[in-house]
Every structure is written in structure tokens, then in C-alpha cells.
Motif scaffolding. Structure first.
Motif, PDB file in Angstrom:
ATOM      1  N   GLU A  32      14.783 -37.040  11.188  1.00 12.48           N
ATOM      2  CA  GLU A  32      15.284 -38.006  10.231  1.00 12.48           C
ATOM      3  C   GLU A  32      14.897 -39.283  10.466  1.00 12.48           C
ATOM      4  O   GLU A  32      15.767 -39.963  10.286  1.00 12.48           O
ATOM      5  CB  GLU A  32      16.584 -37.873  11.185  1.00 12.48           C
ATOM      6  CG  GLU A  32      17.525 -36.121  10.401  1.00 12.48           C
ATOM      7  CD  GLU A  32      19.148 -36.543  11.233  1.00 12.48           C
ATOM      8  OE1 GLU A  32      19.529 -36.767  11.192  1.00 12.48           O
ATOM      9  OE2 GLU A  32      19.657 -34.801   8.968  1.00 12.48           O
TER      10      GLU A  32
ATOM     11  N   LYS B 121      12.942 -42.011  10.425  1.00 14.99           N
ATOM     12  CA  LYS B 121      11.961 -42.283   9.199  1.00 14.99           C
ATOM     13  C   LYS B 121      11.015 -43.369   9.301  1.00 14.99           C
ATOM     14  O   LYS B 121       9.874 -43.236   8.815  1.00 14.99           O
ATOM     15  CB  LYS B 121      13.110 -42.931   7.443  1.00 14.99           C
ATOM     16  CG  LYS B 121      14.290 -42.405   7.314  1.00 14.99           C
ATOM     17  CD  LYS B 121      14.676 -42.301   6.180  1.00 14.99           C
ATOM     18  CE  LYS B 121      15.499 -41.744   5.059  1.00 14.99           C
ATOM     19  NZ  LYS B 121      16.158 -42.275   4.403  1.00 14.99           N
TER      20      LYS B 121
ATOM     21  N   GLN C  49       7.934 -40.896  10.805  1.00 15.56           N
ATOM     22  CA  GLN C  49       8.289 -40.328   9.520  1.00 15.56           C
ATOM     23  C   GLN C  49       7.298 -40.316   8.906  1.00 15.56           C
ATOM     24  O   GLN C  49       6.060 -39.955   8.753  1.00 15.56           O
ATOM     25  CB  GLN C  49       9.134 -38.927   8.340  1.00 15.56           C
ATOM     26  CG  GLN C  49      10.926 -38.486   9.064  1.00 15.56           C
ATOM     27  CD  GLN C  49      11.259 -38.820   7.481  1.00 15.56           C
ATOM     28  OE1 GLN C  49      11.203 -39.178   6.692  1.00 15.56           O
ATOM     29  NE2 GLN C  49      12.654 -38.413   8.168  1.00 15.56           N
TER      30      GLN C  49
ATOM     31  N   ARG D  55      10.195 -31.735  -5.101  1.00 19.47           N
ATOM     32  CA  ARG D  55      10.140 -31.024  -3.663  1.00 19.47           C
ATOM     33  C   ARG D  55      10.333 -30.141  -2.768  1.00 19.47           C
ATOM     34  O   ARG D  55       9.921 -29.637  -3.894  1.00 19.47           O
ATOM     35  CB  ARG D  55      11.931 -31.110  -3.924  1.00 19.47           C
ATOM     36  CG  ARG D  55      12.750 -30.690  -2.763  1.00 19.47           C
ATOM     37  CD  ARG D  55      13.012 -31.632  -1.780  1.00 19.47           C
ATOM     38  NE  ARG D  55      14.673 -31.647  -1.387  1.00 19.47           N
ATOM     39  CZ  ARG D  55      15.817 -32.415  -0.795  1.00 19.47           C
ATOM     40  NH1 ARG D  55      15.376 -33.332  -1.508  1.00 19.47           N
ATOM     41  NH2 ARG D  55      16.714 -31.865  -0.142  1.00 19.47           N
TER      42      ARG D  55
ATOM     43  N   SER E 182      11.545 -27.531   6.086  1.00 20.77           N
ATOM     44  CA  SER E 182      11.722 -29.189   5.946  1.00 20.77           C
ATOM     45  C   SER E 182      11.776 -28.857   4.258  1.00 20.77           C
ATOM     46  O   SER E 182      11.141 -28.070   3.817  1.00 20.77           O
ATOM     47  CB  SER E 182      10.785 -29.686   6.869  1.00 20.77           C
ATOM     48  OG  SER E 182       9.574 -29.772   5.779  1.00 20.77           O
TER      49      SER E 182
ATOM     50  N   ASP F 115      10.001 -34.998   0.230  1.00 20.05           N
ATOM     51  CA  ASP F 115      10.595 -35.508  -0.883  1.00 20.05           C
ATOM     52  C   ASP F 115       9.493 -36.177  -1.671  1.00 20.05           C
ATOM     53  O   ASP F 115       8.167 -36.700  -0.007  1.00 20.05           O
ATOM     54  CB  ASP F 115      11.059 -36.364  -0.890  1.00 20.05           C
ATOM     55  CG  ASP F 115      12.322 -36.348  -1.088  1.00 20.05           C
ATOM     56  OD1 ASP F 115      12.950 -34.617  -1.930  1.00 20.05           O
ATOM     57  OD2 ASP F 115      13.923 -36.426  -0.485  1.00 20.05           O
TER      58      ASP F 115
ATOM     59  N   GLU G 112       9.867 -38.820   2.103  1.00 23.68           N
ATOM     60  CA  GLU G 112      10.343 -38.306   3.489  1.00 23.68           C
ATOM     61  C   GLU G 112      10.789 -36.890   3.543  1.00 23.68           C
ATOM     62  O   GLU G 112      10.403 -36.449   2.620  1.00 23.68           O
ATOM     63  CB  GLU G 112      11.683 -38.980   3.343  1.00 23.68           C
ATOM     64  CG  GLU G 112      12.342 -38.735   2.279  1.00 23.68           C
ATOM     65  CD  GLU G 112      14.051 -39.380   2.038  1.00 23.68           C
ATOM     66  OE1 GLU G 112      15.307 -38.846   2.251  1.00 23.68           O
ATOM     67  OE2 GLU G 112      13.837 -41.016   2.222  1.00 23.68           O
TER      68      GLU G 112
ATOM     69  N   ASN H 254      13.612 -33.730   4.950  1.00 19.26           N
ATOM     70  CA  ASN H 254      14.142 -33.981   5.246  1.00 19.26           C
ATOM     71  C   ASN H 254      14.086 -32.694   6.276  1.00 19.26           C
ATOM     72  O   ASN H 254      14.006 -31.687   5.794  1.00 19.26           O
ATOM     73  CB  ASN H 254      15.642 -33.817   3.891  1.00 19.26           C
ATOM     74  CG  ASN H 254      15.034 -34.933   3.565  1.00 19.26           C
ATOM     75  OD1 ASN H 254      15.991 -35.692   3.430  1.00 19.26           O
ATOM     76  ND2 ASN H 254      14.001 -34.755   2.080  1.00 19.26           N
TER      77      ASN H 254
ATOM     78  N   ASN I 224      16.884 -30.801   7.378  1.00 18.52           N
ATOM     79  CA  ASN I 224      17.791 -29.994   7.291  1.00 18.52           C
ATOM     80  C   ASN I 224      18.429 -30.450   5.661  1.00 18.52           C
ATOM     81  O   ASN I 224      19.756 -29.769   5.113  1.00 18.52           O
ATOM     82  CB  ASN I 224      19.187 -29.582   8.587  1.00 18.52           C
ATOM     83  CG  ASN I 224      19.959 -29.225   8.606  1.00 18.52           C
ATOM     84  OD1 ASN I 224      19.525 -27.828   8.195  1.00 18.52           O
ATOM     85  ND2 ASN I 224      21.705 -29.320   8.789  1.00 18.52           N
ATOM     86  N   GLY I 225      17.162 -31.224   4.767  1.00 19.96           N
ATOM     87  CA  GLY I 225      17.310 -30.233   3.288  1.00 19.96           C
ATOM     88  C   GLY I 225      18.315 -29.546   2.546  1.00 19.96           C
ATOM     89  O   GLY I 225      18.442 -28.313   3.244  1.00 19.96           O
TER      90      GLY I 225
END
Length: 325
Positions: free
Chosen positions: A125, A127, A130, A214, A274, A277, A290, A292, A294-295
Motif C-alpha cells: 500500500e 504509493k 508503487q 480496472r 491485486s 488502476d 496505483e 490496490n 486488497n482492492g
């Protein structure tokens, strides 16, 4: 697989877990749903001399013992709520902290049986990391400054900038709770240094979008959905900004090189799942925003019929079989 169970750790209101449970039931795979806020209603046992397999949580009529956990899915656990007859605030906080510590102990003991481990989710998480890893792998990323220094933010050479939070999009409290969405910024010359100094902000070049994408990654599988955000002024910058607007979602085929990069960055963070985006711009270039770790994904499945639930349960089932070997 009658000797093993899938342990799902989440909260009572997590509808996404219902998708997983329906598929587990359809396949006849035993499972245990642990809604973490109810943990103080359980009885807990652990004897370190016996070993990790003695870790046992029991509710009325059901129990889970670590030796029977073949796979585990960390979904959306909440904070355990101590028993309601604790009237003293300090005692309530103490009990809450102790139950949280028990949860963390359970997380560490589950070890390699996680679909995505909580520690790796937490690490992913980050960023700034990332963006660093995405750029190193070969993703195109918007020109970015992460700073609380106005003059440094002004070094981005772009006609329009967006700003977004470094970590937390939620503002909690009784005075003005809310959500901070990614937003187009006014000209930086109109801002004061004192406004920017309050906290770190992610400043980025604003990309002219064709649509948002997504990408849900499950091990090597890619599930990509276009979110047609540009048809509504409220969602052009951040598709989440209009909660009442039902945006069109369509399955989209992304280039093979982008698929490879999505799988690669997921693996770099030690993840099996994962939600990434991306943006496709008006020149048909692909941009990373980014990852995520645990999106959410259930709404994508509902609107596109992409079989994400099945892919996740495949992984959980495989892990259960591995634990028997």
C-alpha cells in the motif's frame, strides 16, 4: 478435502465475501467465516508447547483450529468489539487492543497459507514505492511530485495538475467526515505555501482520458474492465466521485505488454491478487496510477460477468490441496 477448511477473515457487512462463500459451497469446500468484530464473543485456546496447530477459536456451535486451515483469505477485517458490558473506557480500549493483538498473532501463524498475507498487503500500500516499481518495470506513469513544498510541486511542467492523498482518502471525525477524491487543482500560483505544508500530497500531471481501466490480477490471470468515466463531468477526474451515477463498465482487451507488467508488479510485491488502476488516454497510451493489494472486485464481476470469484476460489482450493501434501 474434508480435513481442511478455507478461513476467511472479514467483517459482518462484507458482501464480497458472500460471493466467495457461495462458490465454496457450490464446490463443496468447507470454510469458516471469521467476522473479526465478533471475535470477543469467542473462546480462544493456544498452547505453545503443543505448537501452532493448537490455536483454536470457538463460537457457539462452530470452531476453527489452525491445523485444519488449508488456505486463508484476508478480506476486510474490522476492529474487534469488546463485550458490551464493559462500561469503563480504559478497560474497553485495553480489551480491544488485546483482541487486535490476538488477530495479529493469528495472521503470523497462518504463514504461507494466505492468498495475500496481511503483511504483504500492508507493504504494497506504499504509493511512492508503487510508482517507483511501476516506472522501473516499464509502466508509463504521470509526472509526479510527492511533497508538502509548493515550490517543488511547481516544477511539474504541465497545463493541468491533479492532487490526491498519499494514504488515507477518508476523513473521520464528528466535525466534517468525508472522502477525499482525486481532484483537479487550481493553478499552483493561487495556492499559499501554508496550505500545502499541512500534509504530503501527490501532485501529478492530469491525463486526458479515453476511459479508466480496472485490472484485477489473480496469479497469472487478468480481468480487465473499462470504466467509462468521461461521460459524466463528476467522474472525469475520479470515477468514484459520483456515488449515485451508474457508469458503464465493459470488458476490455489490454495489450499483452501491459498484461505482463500487471502480473509482474503484483509478483514484485509478493501478491497473488491485486486490483490495478490504469488510464487509457486519448492517444491510446496506457498509464499506471496505483495498485490496490486488497482492492474491491465484486462490482466488476456483477457489471461485466468476468469470472473473478471462480479464479480466486481456484487459488484457495489449490492451496488447500497443497496443504494436504
Amino acid at each position: 478435502m474434508t480435513d481442511t477448511q478455507v478461513l476467511i477473515i472479514t467483517n459482518e457487512e462484507d458482501v464480497t465475501t458472500d460471493f466467495i462463500i457461495l462458490e465454496l459451497k457450490r464446490r463443496g469446500i468447507p470454510y469458516f467465516r471469521l467476522n473479526s468484530e465478533t471475535l470477543p464473543n469467542s473462546k480462544f485456546e493456544f498452547d505453545p508447547l503443543i505448537g501452532r496447530d493448537s490455536f483454536k477459536i470457538s463460537f457457539e456451535g462452530k470452531s476453527i483450529q489452525l491445523k485444519n486451515v488449508g488456505a486463508a483469505y484476508y478480506r476486510r477485517p474490522g476492529t474487534p468489539v469488546p463485550l458490551i458490558d464493559i462500561s469503563c473506557d480504559s478497560a474497553f480500549y485495553y480489551c480491544e487492543t488485546e483482541w487486535l493483538s490476538l488477530l495479529k498473532a493469528l495472521y503470523s501463524l497462518i504463514d504461507e497459507k494466505w492468498f495475500n498475507s496481511p503483511s504483504r498487503i500492508d507493504a504494497a500500500e506504499n504509493k511512492p514505492l508503487q510508482l517507483l516499481r511501476a516506472a522501473a518495470l516499464g509502466f508509463r506513469i504521470p509526472e509526479t511530485r510527492i511533497t508538502n513544498h509548493l515550490e517543488y510541486a511547481k516544477t511539474i511542467q504541465a497545463p493541468s495538475l491533479i492532487g490526491k492523498p498519499l494514504k488515507n482518502s477518508l476523513i473521520e471525525g464528528n466535525d466534517s467526515p468525508g472522502i477525499i477524491f482525486t481532484s483537479t487543482l487550481p493553478p499552483l500560483d493561487d495556492l499559499g505555501e501554508h496550505e500545502v505544508r499541512l500534509s504530503p500530497v501527490i501532485f501529478q500531471t492530469q491525463i486526458e482520458k479515453k476511459f479508466d481501466v480496472r485490472v484485477t490480477v489473480v496469479r497469472e490471470q487478468i480481468f480487465a474492465a473499462a470504466i467509462h468515466s468521461q461521460c459524466n463531468d463528476a467522474t472525469k477526474v475520479d470515477w468514484r466521485a459520483s456515488q449515485n451515477e451508474v457508469l458503464e463498465h465493459t470488458v476490455v482487451d489490454i495489450p499483452d505488454e501491459i498484461k505482463v507488467l500487471c502480473v509482474a508488479i503484483t509478483k514484485q510485491f509478493g501478491l497473488k491478487f491485486s486490483a490495478i488502476d490504469l488510464i487509457l488516454d486519448v492517444d491510446d497510451d496506457w498509464w499506471f496510477l496505483e495498485i490496490n493489494p486488497n482492492g474491491q472486485w465484486a462490482w466488476i464481476e456483477c457489471r461485466t460477468d468476468l469470472q473473478i470469484t471462480s479464479a480466486i476460489v481456484d487459488e484457495l482450493e489449490w492451496q488447500c490441496r497443497q496443504s494436504l501434501n
